[in-house]
Design a protein around this motif. Sequence first.
Motif, PDB file in Angstrom:
ATOM      1  N   LYS A  27      51.684  23.170  11.281  1.00 39.37           N
ATOM      2  CA  LYS A  27      51.543  22.644  12.641  1.00 39.37           C
ATOM      3  C   LYS A  27      52.631  23.143  13.601  1.00 39.37           C
ATOM      4  N   SER A  28      53.614  23.881  13.091  1.00 35.35           N
ATOM      5  CA  SER A  28      54.718  24.297  13.960  1.00 35.35           C
ATOM      6  C   SER A  28      54.296  25.421  14.902  1.00 35.35           C
ATOM      7  N   HIS A  29      54.912  25.437  16.064  1.00 32.52           N
ATOM      8  CA  HIS A  29      54.706  26.500  17.062  1.00 32.52           C
ATOM      9  C   HIS A  29      53.224  26.771  17.330  1.00 32.52           C
ATOM     10  N   GLN A  30      52.445  25.731  17.464  1.00 31.17           N
ATOM     11  CA  GLN A  30      51.014  25.924  17.696  1.00 31.17           C
ATOM     12  C   GLN A  30      50.742  26.546  19.061  1.00 31.17           C
ATOM     13  N   GLU A  31      51.716  26.448  19.970  1.00 31.76           N
ATOM     14  CA  GLU A  31      51.546  27.066  21.293  1.00 31.76           C
ATOM     15  C   GLU A  31      51.496  28.582  21.198  1.00 31.76           C
ATOM     16  N   GLU A  32      51.924  29.130  20.070  1.00 26.73           N
ATOM     17  CA  GLU A  32      51.904  30.582  19.899  1.00 26.73           C
ATOM     18  C   GLU A  32      50.602  31.093  19.297  1.00 26.73           C
ATOM     19  N   LEU A  33      49.693  30.210  18.991  1.00 27.16           N
ATOM     20  CA  LEU A  33      48.436  30.611  18.367  1.00 27.16           C
ATOM     21  C   LEU A  33      47.334  30.755  19.407  1.00 27.16           C
ATOM     22  N   TYR A  34      46.468  31.720  19.179  1.00 28.62           N
ATOM     23  CA  TYR A  34      45.273  31.884  19.997  1.00 28.62           C
ATOM     24  C   TYR A  34      44.111  31.167  19.312  1.00 28.62           C
ATOM     25  N   GLU A  35      43.314  30.503  20.094  1.00 24.66           N
ATOM     26  CA  GLU A  35      42.123  29.852  19.563  1.00 24.66           C
ATOM     27  C   GLU A  35      40.939  30.798  19.722  1.00 24.66           C
ATOM     28  N   PHE A  36      40.215  31.014  18.630  1.00 22.54           N
ATOM     29  CA  PHE A  36      39.012  31.843  18.684  1.00 22.54           C
ATOM     30  C   PHE A  36      37.995  31.285  17.708  1.00 22.54           C
ATOM     31  N   ASP A  37      36.862  30.798  18.233  1.00 24.08           N
ATOM     32  CA  ASP A  37      35.863  30.126  17.399  1.00 24.08           C
ATOM     33  C   ASP A  37      36.574  29.070  16.540  1.00 24.08           C
ATOM     34  N   ALA A 315      70.602  40.982  19.439  1.00 22.99           N
ATOM     35  CA  ALA A 315      70.299  40.140  20.600  1.00 22.99           C
ATOM     36  C   ALA A 315      69.142  40.715  21.411  1.00 22.99           C
ATOM     37  N   LEU A 316      69.019  42.046  21.431  1.00 17.15           N
ATOM     38  CA  LEU A 316      67.934  42.688  22.148  1.00 17.15           C
ATOM     39  C   LEU A 316      66.604  42.466  21.442  1.00 17.15           C
ATOM     40  N   VAL A 317      66.615  42.585  20.108  1.00 19.70           N
ATOM     41  CA  VAL A 317      65.399  42.306  19.344  1.00 19.70           C
ATOM     42  C   VAL A 317      64.952  40.871  19.588  1.00 19.70           C
ATOM     43  N   ASP A 318      65.905  39.958  19.579  1.00 22.17           N
ATOM     44  CA  ASP A 318      65.609  38.550  19.832  1.00 22.17           C
ATOM     45  C   ASP A 318      64.991  38.367  21.219  1.00 22.17           C
ATOM     46  N   GLU A 319      65.507  39.091  22.198  1.00 18.34           N
ATOM     47  CA  GLU A 319      64.989  38.994  23.569  1.00 18.34           C
ATOM     48  C   GLU A 319      63.563  39.549  23.659  1.00 18.34           C
ATOM     49  N   LEU A 320      63.306  40.651  22.962  1.00 19.50           N
ATOM     50  CA  LEU A 320      61.958  41.213  22.951  1.00 19.50           C
ATOM     51  C   LEU A 320      60.953  40.223  22.356  1.00 19.50           C
ATOM     52  N   ILE A 321      61.345  39.590  21.266  1.00 22.41           N
ATOM     53  CA  ILE A 321      60.450  38.632  20.621  1.00 22.41           C
ATOM     54  C   ILE A 321      60.214  37.418  21.507  1.00 22.41           C
ATOM     55  N   HIS A 322      61.288  36.911  22.137  1.00 21.75           N
ATOM     56  CA  HIS A 322      61.116  35.760  23.030  1.00 21.75           C
ATOM     57  C   HIS A 322      60.250  36.114  24.235  1.00 21.75           C
ATOM     58  N   THR A 323      60.386  37.343  24.734  1.00 23.92           N
ATOM     59  CA  THR A 323      59.524  37.778  25.838  1.00 23.92           C
ATOM     60  C   THR A 323      58.066  37.744  25.417  1.00 23.92           C
ATOM     61  N   PHE A 324      57.796  38.224  24.215  1.00 24.51           N
ATOM     62  CA  PHE A 324      56.425  38.212  23.698  1.00 24.51           C
ATOM     63  C   PHE A 324      55.931  36.778  23.504  1.00 24.51           C
ATOM     64  N   LYS A 325      56.788  35.926  22.947  1.00 22.13           N
ATOM     65  CA  LYS A 325      56.424  34.530  22.674  1.00 22.13           C
ATOM     66  C   LYS A 325      56.097  33.772  23.965  1.00 22.13           C
ATOM     67  N   ASN A 326      56.861  34.037  25.003  1.00 21.71           N
ATOM     68  CA  ASN A 326      56.753  33.254  26.234  1.00 21.71           C
ATOM     69  C   ASN A 326      55.819  33.857  27.271  1.00 21.71           C
ATOM     70  N   TRP A 327      55.200  34.987  26.938  1.00 22.67           N
ATOM     71  CA  TRP A 327      54.327  35.663  27.898  1.00 22.67           C
ATOM     72  C   TRP A 327      53.064  34.833  28.136  1.00 22.67           C
ATOM     73  N   LYS A 328      52.754  34.573  29.397  1.00 19.48           N
ATOM     74  CA  LYS A 328      51.585  33.787  29.752  1.00 19.48           C
ATOM     75  C   LYS A 328      50.521  34.711  30.337  1.00 19.48           C
ATOM     76  N   SER A 329      49.365  34.727  29.712  1.00 17.27           N
ATOM     77  CA  SER A 329      48.294  35.619  30.149  1.00 17.27           C
ATOM     78  C   SER A 329      46.973  35.138  29.574  1.00 17.27           C
ATOM     79  N   GLU A 330      45.883  35.442  30.278  1.00 13.79           N
ATOM     80  CA  GLU A 330      44.563  35.144  29.738  1.00 13.79           C
ATOM     81  C   GLU A 330      44.205  36.109  28.619  1.00 13.79           C
ATOM     82  N   LYS A 331      44.888  37.238  28.565  1.00 12.62           N
ATOM     83  CA  LYS A 331      44.648  38.208  27.497  1.00 12.62           C
ATOM     84  C   LYS A 331      45.527  37.836  26.306  1.00 12.62           C
TER      85      LYS A 331
END
Length: 351
Positions: A27-37, A315-331
């Motif tokens: 159940k952790s980090h469910q905001e990072e999951l995409y729902e599909f069917d 720290a840069l790798v961490d920033e790249l991952i957080h950018t990906f995690k926090n990206w808001k998009s319909e895609k």
Amino acid sequence: MLLEFSCSNYKAIKEKIVFSMVAGSDKSHQEELYEFDDYRVSRITSVYGANGAGKSTLIDAVGYLGFLVRECVKFQEGDKIPRTPHKLSAEKPTAFDIQFVVDGIRYAYGFSMNDVEFLDEYLYHFPSGRQAKIFEREGTKFSYGIKYKKELSQLESKTKSNKLFLTTAEAWCSLKEIIHPFRFFKDELIVHGIGPWFEYSAEQIRTNSGMKQILVVFMQKIGIPIKDIQVKIENRQLTTQDMPLELLNKVQMLTGMGSLQTIEVKFVYKDYILNINEESQGTQKLFKLLCPFIDVLVNGKVLFYDELEASLHPALVDELIHTFKNWKSEKNPQLIFSSHDTSLLDLDLFR
């Protein structure tokens, strides 16, 4: 989105392995999951393992699958298929299977092959949650879904034994059920190390002011105090100063090219300007990485990256991952990367 990939008898992979982006019941980090069917699909997956465990081979296998779909149309009759089976299974077929989503429709595609021909191939889709056949191929025998038979059956004679039917059909038909899967492999499945990333980034910075601004802001955010990036791309004629006349004539005859493209990239700081070749390896890698990385985010693509942390500060790798995690998009962009960086093994960061 990528749902699942499997392969067997490819390089160090002998028996069938399955890589899945479908999330488990945690159940952790469910905001990072995409729902599909009925699926919950991961946004980011990190692949760990010892040296020789197969991390790079997994990513290479995905790139090889994409290569075959895109490029087998160029194989001439009688050409061997460039295949690298496991050393102990050279006489056995190599097989690939993949499930993915394009425009809200799930597709399943796969094939097996030896050194000279594709032995079988299939493409299914799930337009209403149920599997429906688009085509199947067993050697030289083909079968089709009812609504596709008329158009696709006309293409059998155009499909050589060393070419994939999906690739052949895409070049000749207008069915979206063929075109959309093909374009997933052509445009949406991105594997680091395949393609001219430096040239792509330079062209984007030169022509796309929005991309350039995002890149400058990101680099400032991680502590690189640049003010601007200057890119100059020129095509100049090859001369005997570049190579001996005899070699120059052969290059022009074989390639039809008489010019050489030069790319100059400069980072503008407050008090000085540096050519990119004078920057650290990490900064050079960052320049090549960020434009494709942003493209994946903005356009909802799937990015495979081997050893993301190589030449980059943690720290840069961490920033790249957080950018990906926090990206808001319909895609629905996805990042799959291998790593040896155990500092990323953090339950506050990943599921």
